[in-house]
Design a protein around this motif. Structure first.
Motif, PDB file in Angstrom:
ATOM      1  N   MET A 405       0.936  -0.953   0.157  1.00  0.00           N
ATOM      2  CA  MET A 405      -0.014  -0.091   0.175  1.00  0.00           C
ATOM      3  C   MET A 405       0.887   1.221  -0.111  1.00  0.00           C
ATOM      4  SD  MET A 405      -3.325   1.156   2.817  1.00  0.00           S
ATOM      5  CE  MET A 405      -1.784   1.374   3.802  1.00  0.00           C
ATOM      6  N   LYS A 406       1.934   1.317   0.331  1.00  0.00           N
ATOM      7  CA  LYS A 406       3.201   1.931   0.420  1.00  0.00           C
ATOM      8  C   LYS A 406       3.465   2.622  -0.596  1.00  0.00           C
ATOM      9  CE  LYS A 406       4.830   4.445   3.935  1.00  0.00           C
ATOM     10  NZ  LYS A 406       5.059   6.098   3.954  1.00  0.00           N
ATOM     11  N   ALA A 407       3.900   1.612  -0.979  1.00  0.00           N
ATOM     12  CA  ALA A 407       4.333   1.305  -2.378  1.00  0.00           C
ATOM     13  C   ALA A 407       3.767   1.901  -3.523  1.00  0.00           C
ATOM     14  CB  ALA A 407       4.347   0.340  -2.621  1.00  0.00           C
ATOM     15  N   ILE A 408       2.418   1.802  -3.570  1.00  0.00           N
ATOM     16  CA  ILE A 408       1.454   2.568  -4.325  1.00  0.00           C
ATOM     17  C   ILE A 408       1.596   3.723  -4.483  1.00  0.00           C
ATOM     18  CG2 ILE A 408      -0.786   2.097  -5.268  1.00  0.00           C
ATOM     19  CD1 ILE A 408      -0.929  -0.155  -4.463  1.00  0.00           C
ATOM     20  N   GLN A 409       1.356   4.337  -2.510  1.00  0.00           N
ATOM     21  CA  GLN A 409       1.074   5.493  -2.716  1.00  0.00           C
ATOM     22  C   GLN A 409       2.107   6.519  -2.758  1.00  0.00           C
ATOM     23  OE1 GLN A 409       0.568   5.111   1.107  1.00  0.00           O
ATOM     24  NE2 GLN A 409      -1.211   5.381   1.578  1.00  0.00           N
ATOM     25  N   VAL A 410       2.993   5.603  -2.260  1.00  0.00           N
ATOM     26  CA  VAL A 410       4.696   6.972  -3.474  1.00  0.00           C
ATOM     27  C   VAL A 410       4.690   6.305  -5.012  1.00  0.00           C
ATOM     28  CG1 VAL A 410       6.822   5.064  -3.074  1.00  0.00           C
ATOM     29  CG2 VAL A 410       6.962   7.261  -2.464  1.00  0.00           C
ATOM     30  N   LEU A 411       4.208   5.727  -5.612  1.00  0.00           N
ATOM     31  CA  LEU A 411       4.511   5.463  -6.900  1.00  0.00           C
ATOM     32  C   LEU A 411       3.538   6.460  -7.449  1.00  0.00           C
ATOM     33  CD1 LEU A 411       4.864   2.072  -7.561  1.00  0.00           C
ATOM     34  CD2 LEU A 411       6.840   3.616  -7.332  1.00  0.00           C
ATOM     35  N   ILE A 412       2.423   6.750  -7.472  1.00  0.00           N
ATOM     36  CA  ILE A 412       1.448   7.365  -8.062  1.00  0.00           C
ATOM     37  C   ILE A 412       2.054   9.024  -7.462  1.00  0.00           C
ATOM     38  CG2 ILE A 412      -0.617   8.539  -7.834  1.00  0.00           C
ATOM     39  CD1 ILE A 412      -1.769   5.319  -6.914  1.00  0.00           C
ATOM     40  N   SER A 413       2.575   9.214  -6.269  1.00  0.00           N
ATOM     41  CA  SER A 413       3.122  10.476  -5.664  1.00  0.00           C
ATOM     42  C   SER A 413       4.379  11.006  -6.982  1.00  0.00           C
ATOM     43  CB  SER A 413       3.956  10.427  -4.158  1.00  0.00           C
ATOM     44  OG  SER A 413       5.301  10.017  -3.972  1.00  0.00           O
ATOM     45  N   VAL A 414       5.510  10.164  -7.519  1.00  0.00           N
ATOM     46  CA  VAL A 414       6.312  10.244  -8.314  1.00  0.00           C
ATOM     47  C   VAL A 414       6.058  10.287  -9.455  1.00  0.00           C
ATOM     48  CG1 VAL A 414       7.841   9.536  -6.564  1.00  0.00           C
ATOM     49  CG2 VAL A 414       7.425   8.494  -8.021  1.00  0.00           C
ATOM     50  N   GLY A 415       4.618  10.785  -9.844  1.00  0.00           N
ATOM     51  CA  GLY A 415       4.027  10.627 -11.365  1.00  0.00           C
ATOM     52  C   GLY A 415       3.639   9.626 -12.245  1.00  0.00           C
ATOM     53  N   PHE A 416       3.250   7.779 -11.463  1.00  0.00           N
ATOM     54  CA  PHE A 416       3.249   6.867 -12.316  1.00  0.00           C
ATOM     55  C   PHE A 416       1.105   7.149 -11.684  1.00  0.00           C
ATOM     56  CE2 PHE A 416       7.611   5.151 -11.136  1.00  0.00           C
ATOM     57  CZ  PHE A 416       7.753   4.317 -12.601  1.00  0.00           C
ATOM     58  N   ASP A 417       1.022   6.804 -13.056  1.00  0.00           N
ATOM     59  CA  ASP A 417      -0.068   6.728 -12.776  1.00  0.00           C
ATOM     60  C   ASP A 417      -0.778   5.164 -12.404  1.00  0.00           C
ATOM     61  OD1 ASP A 417      -2.994   6.049 -15.160  1.00  0.00           O
ATOM     62  OD2 ASP A 417      -2.467   7.821 -15.685  1.00  0.00           O
ATOM     63  N   LYS A 418      -2.323   5.465 -12.093  1.00  0.00           N
ATOM     64  CA  LYS A 418      -2.841   4.443 -10.984  1.00  0.00           C
ATOM     65  C   LYS A 418      -2.795   2.506 -11.537  1.00  0.00           C
ATOM     66  CE  LYS A 418      -4.966   7.954  -7.798  1.00  0.00           C
ATOM     67  NZ  LYS A 418      -6.664   8.460  -7.717  1.00  0.00           N
ATOM     68  N   LYS A 419      -3.085   3.447 -13.386  1.00  0.00           N
ATOM     69  CA  LYS A 419      -3.540   1.619 -13.490  1.00  0.00           C
ATOM     70  C   LYS A 419      -2.723   1.124 -14.181  1.00  0.00           C
ATOM     71  CE  LYS A 419      -3.907   3.741 -18.615  1.00  0.00           C
ATOM     72  NZ  LYS A 419      -2.823   4.569 -18.604  1.00  0.00           N
ATOM     73  N   ASP A 420      -1.393   2.149 -14.345  1.00  0.00           N
ATOM     74  CA  ASP A 420       0.118   1.664 -14.575  1.00  0.00           C
ATOM     75  C   ASP A 420       1.234   1.270 -12.835  1.00  0.00           C
ATOM     76  OD1 ASP A 420      -0.224   1.685 -17.423  1.00  0.00           O
ATOM     77  OD2 ASP A 420       1.138   3.554 -17.106  1.00  0.00           O
ATOM     78  N   VAL A 421       0.678   0.554 -12.158  1.00  0.00           N
ATOM     79  CA  VAL A 421       1.826   0.444 -10.748  1.00  0.00           C
ATOM     80  C   VAL A 421       1.118  -0.664 -10.597  1.00  0.00           C
ATOM     81  CG1 VAL A 421       1.024   1.169  -8.428  1.00  0.00           C
ATOM     82  CG2 VAL A 421       0.856   3.269  -9.732  1.00  0.00           C
ATOM     83  N   ASN A 422      -0.233  -1.395 -10.228  1.00  0.00           N
ATOM     84  CA  ASN A 422       0.132  -2.566 -10.501  1.00  0.00           C
ATOM     85  C   ASN A 422       1.576  -3.164 -11.200  1.00  0.00           C
ATOM     86  OD1 ASN A 422      -0.859  -3.065  -8.137  1.00  0.00           O
ATOM     87  ND2 ASN A 422      -2.638  -3.162  -9.333  1.00  0.00           N
ATOM     88  N   ARG A 423       1.426  -3.359 -12.335  1.00  0.00           N
ATOM     89  CA  ARG A 423       2.572  -3.163 -13.403  1.00  0.00           C
ATOM     90  C   ARG A 423       3.649  -2.931 -13.271  1.00  0.00           C
ATOM     91  NH1 ARG A 423       5.512  -1.268 -17.125  1.00  0.00           N
ATOM     92  NH2 ARG A 423       3.503   0.360 -17.376  1.00  0.00           N
ATOM     93  N   ILE A 424       4.346  -2.024 -12.445  1.00  0.00           N
ATOM     94  CA  ILE A 424       5.658  -1.745 -12.205  1.00  0.00           C
ATOM     95  C   ILE A 424       5.609  -1.987 -10.579  1.00  0.00           C
ATOM     96  CG2 ILE A 424       6.468   0.821 -11.519  1.00  0.00           C
ATOM     97  CD1 ILE A 424       6.090   1.184 -14.659  1.00  0.00           C
ATOM     98  N   ARG A 439      12.535   7.617 -10.918  1.00  0.00           N
ATOM     99  CA  ARG A 439      11.149   8.269 -10.107  1.00  0.00           C
ATOM    100  C   ARG A 439      11.342   6.876  -9.215  1.00  0.00           C
ATOM    101  NH1 ARG A 439       6.782   8.218 -14.103  1.00  0.00           N
ATOM    102  NH2 ARG A 439       7.322   8.028 -15.696  1.00  0.00           N
ATOM    103  N   ILE A 440      11.407   5.822  -9.457  1.00  0.00           N
ATOM    104  CA  ILE A 440      11.735   4.813  -8.465  1.00  0.00           C
ATOM    105  C   ILE A 440      12.724   4.797  -7.486  1.00  0.00           C
ATOM    106  CG2 ILE A 440      11.564   2.269  -7.795  1.00  0.00           C
ATOM    107  CD1 ILE A 440      10.935   1.843 -10.823  1.00  0.00           C
ATOM    108  N   ALA A 441      13.731   5.120  -7.804  1.00  0.00           N
ATOM    109  CA  ALA A 441      15.039   5.827  -6.942  1.00  0.00           C
ATOM    110  C   ALA A 441      14.705   7.349  -5.756  1.00  0.00           C
ATOM    111  CB  ALA A 441      16.394   6.314  -6.643  1.00  0.00           C
ATOM    112  N   PHE A 442      13.609   7.835  -6.730  1.00  0.00           N
ATOM    113  CA  PHE A 442      12.929   9.418  -5.795  1.00  0.00           C
ATOM    114  C   PHE A 442      11.434   8.557  -4.676  1.00  0.00           C
ATOM    115  CE2 PHE A 442      10.385  13.018  -5.746  1.00  0.00           C
ATOM    116  CZ  PHE A 442      11.145  13.645  -4.728  1.00  0.00           C
ATOM    117  N   ALA A 443      11.165   7.399  -5.173  1.00  0.00           N
ATOM    118  CA  ALA A 443      10.174   6.858  -4.702  1.00  0.00           C
ATOM    119  C   ALA A 443      11.176   5.803  -3.052  1.00  0.00           C
ATOM    120  CB  ALA A 443       9.421   5.577  -5.405  1.00  0.00           C
TER     121      ALA A 443
END
Length: 538
Positions: A405-424, A439-443
């Protein structure tokens, strides 16, 4: 200049990773003396094309062909530019023009290896230098020991990239911009027929970027080779490219003259001015801080020379200046990674001021656990998924569901689209673009919720839209989590619109502190002429 002939033909190449199309039916040609630019958002497919041309095994096309046109010597097997009837540049023997279907050759075929050896590439944020060796030694490593006048050639290459004044400096002591130019010299030492560059100037200041642009164009035109490069910077495409392609999700969206393409690409890009936050009392303070070290060759080197400033709690504070000014060293002193040799560098944790020059865990300042750092040369664990990179690999101990859940939140915060998060989350870093990995390193930094965040060139390889998202992430983290940011950057748009104050460094000193608009205007940080560039670099 010789007549223009075709060097590379790309025919209908496509590529998928994990079932996702990353490049679809791309075709083009590159001729001698020609520079082709690729522009697009992160994940558009730009780097895929470059790695495919480079011959990286994992980027072999699923369909289509990559053809290299070369002159091959009938006597020694050397390859040259495909000018019919021209004798071999190595032995003077007869040559014949050959068209090589690169990916149809066996992996260790001698001709395939010969072609790969004549392909130069500059990668994003990857300097690949021998850190403990001098600049001249790094260049000599790239030149065959059997080459006549080997040292003279190395010095000539350093002069070409405007780095002769750093000949005996140790590579690890160079700035990012200086390292980039040494990488260029090493690549040119191959006597390349084909030059590839992936964001070659994304993390450089405008002056150094202009030097790199000029030298790349000069080399391609004078040696009549070809070049393809990828960039998020419209200025780089306009400055260097003869033709351009705008890629989006693996598809060609537009092709042709560079200027109309970059203008279309930038439509809708709007960077809103951030408001100064409700800052608190000082949380970082430097008092006459110095970082001097001794080099056998150079004597005492003053990387940081008497720096004094405060950073307030919840402030977004920028450190700007030309390559080699001491910006990154100053940020490392604040993080406790490179202790000051004189003066004080202190960080406030609660009501206590911690001296970052004193040893803590692993020989770092005792406040280091409260500080998150995004390095310019960041690394992700290549054999772990993004989810693992964001949780177990960085020592965040929490239940699996909470971690996700935290990972999803932080990935969205650095610019990943919600629909792509699970794939990422399920992807491995090597299957993602460099911009996505950044962006993942920033997350990784944000997921730990540090008190202080240090960002070294956080947006250099990001497309304009993603930069806006990341800027908003920084401001949101400041407001919601009370985090303080120290940003080292050459991206003046980001500094101007995201940072509260900026310190301009020159020759290891802070020469001005103020509002970003004023500092940028005062020191003309959006460009200058070649004479000014040369003076600054020397």
């Amino acid at each position: 200049m010789s007549k223009s002939v075709e060097l590379i033909t790309i025919e209908h190449v496509s590529k998928k990773f994990n079932g996702k199309v990353v490049l679809n039916d791309f075709s083009t040609t590159l001729k001698t003396g020609e520079i082709v630019g690729l522009i697009g958002r992160s994940g558009a497919g730009k780097s895929v094309i470059l790695h495919m041309l480079r011959g990286s095994t994992e980027y072999a096309p699923d369909t289509g062909r990559v053809l290299y046109h070369v002159n091959r010597c009938c006597t020694c097997g050397n390859i040259d530019l495909p000018f019919e009837g021209k004798p071999c540049s190595k032995c003077g023997g007869d040559t014949q023009v050959e068209t090589v279907d690169y990916w149809s050759l066996p992996e260790h075929d001698p001709l395939r290896e010969e072609i790969r050896g004549r392909i130069a590439i500059m990668l994003q944020r990857t300097f690949a230098l021998f850190g403990d060796k001098s600049v001249i030694e790094n260049v000599l490593e790239a030149i065959d020991e059997r080459t006549p006048k080997r040292v003279e050639k190395a010095i000539s290459l350093l002069e070409f990239v405007n780095m002769a004044h750093r000949t005996m400096h140790i590579a690890r002591d160079l700035s990012g911009g200086e390292k980039q130019r040494i990488v260029m010299a090493r690549q040119l030492a191959k006597d390349p027929l084909f030059f590839l560059a992936d964001e070659p100037t994304g993390t450089l200041d405008p002056y150094t970027a202009e030097i790199v642009h000029n030298k790349l164009v000069e080399y391609v035109k004078e040696h009549n080779i070809c070049m393809m490069f990828a960039s998020h910077w419209p200025e780089a495409i306009d400055r260097m490219a003869d033709r351009a392609y705008w890629l989006d999700a693996g598809e060609v969206k537009m092709e042709g003259e560079p200027k109309p393409i970059t203008e279309k690409f930038m439509e809708g890009y709007h960077f809103e001015k951030g408001q100064i936050g409700n800052v608190g009392q000082p949380i970082i303070r430097l008092d006459n801080a110095e970082k001097h070290f001794f080099s056998v060759v150079r004597g005492v080197v003053k990387a940081v020379d008497g720096v004094t400033f405060n950073v307030d709690e919840r402030e977004v504070f920028a450190i700007i200046g030309y390559s080699g000014a001491g910006k990154t060293t100053t940020s490392r002193m604040i993080a406790g990674m490179s202790p000051a040799t004189e003066g004080k560098v202190e960080v406030r944790i609660g009501d206590d001021w911690v001296d970052m020059s004193k040893d803590g865990v692993a020989g770092k300042g005792r406040a280091t656990p409260y500080i998150g750092v995004l390095h310019q040369e960041y690394t992700l664990y290549p054999f772990d998924t993004v989810l693992q990179n964001l949780s177990t690999c960085i020592g965040v101990n929490m239940p699996a569901e909470l971690a996700k859940m935290k990972a999803i939140q932080v990935l969205i915060s650095v610019g990943f689209d919600k629909k792509d998060v699970n794939r990422i989350l399920e992807a491995y870093p090597d299957t993602l673009s460099v911009g996505e990995c950044q962006r993942i390193a920033f997350a990784q930094v944000l997921i730990k919720e540090p008190r202080i965040v240090i960002l070294d060139e956080p947006t250099g390889t990001m497309d304009p839209i993603t930069k806006v998202i990341v800027a908003k992430s920084v401001l949101r983290a400041r407001e919601t989590l009370g985090e303080t940011f120290v940003v080292v950057s050459h991206d003046m748009d980001f500094v101007q619109n995201c940072c509260d104050r900026a310190a301009f460094m020159q020759n290891g000193k802070v020469v001005a502190i103020g509002k970003p608009d004023d500092i940028i205007k005062q020191f003309d940080l959006r460009g200058s002429d070649d004479e000014d560039i040369q003076k600054e670099q020397e």
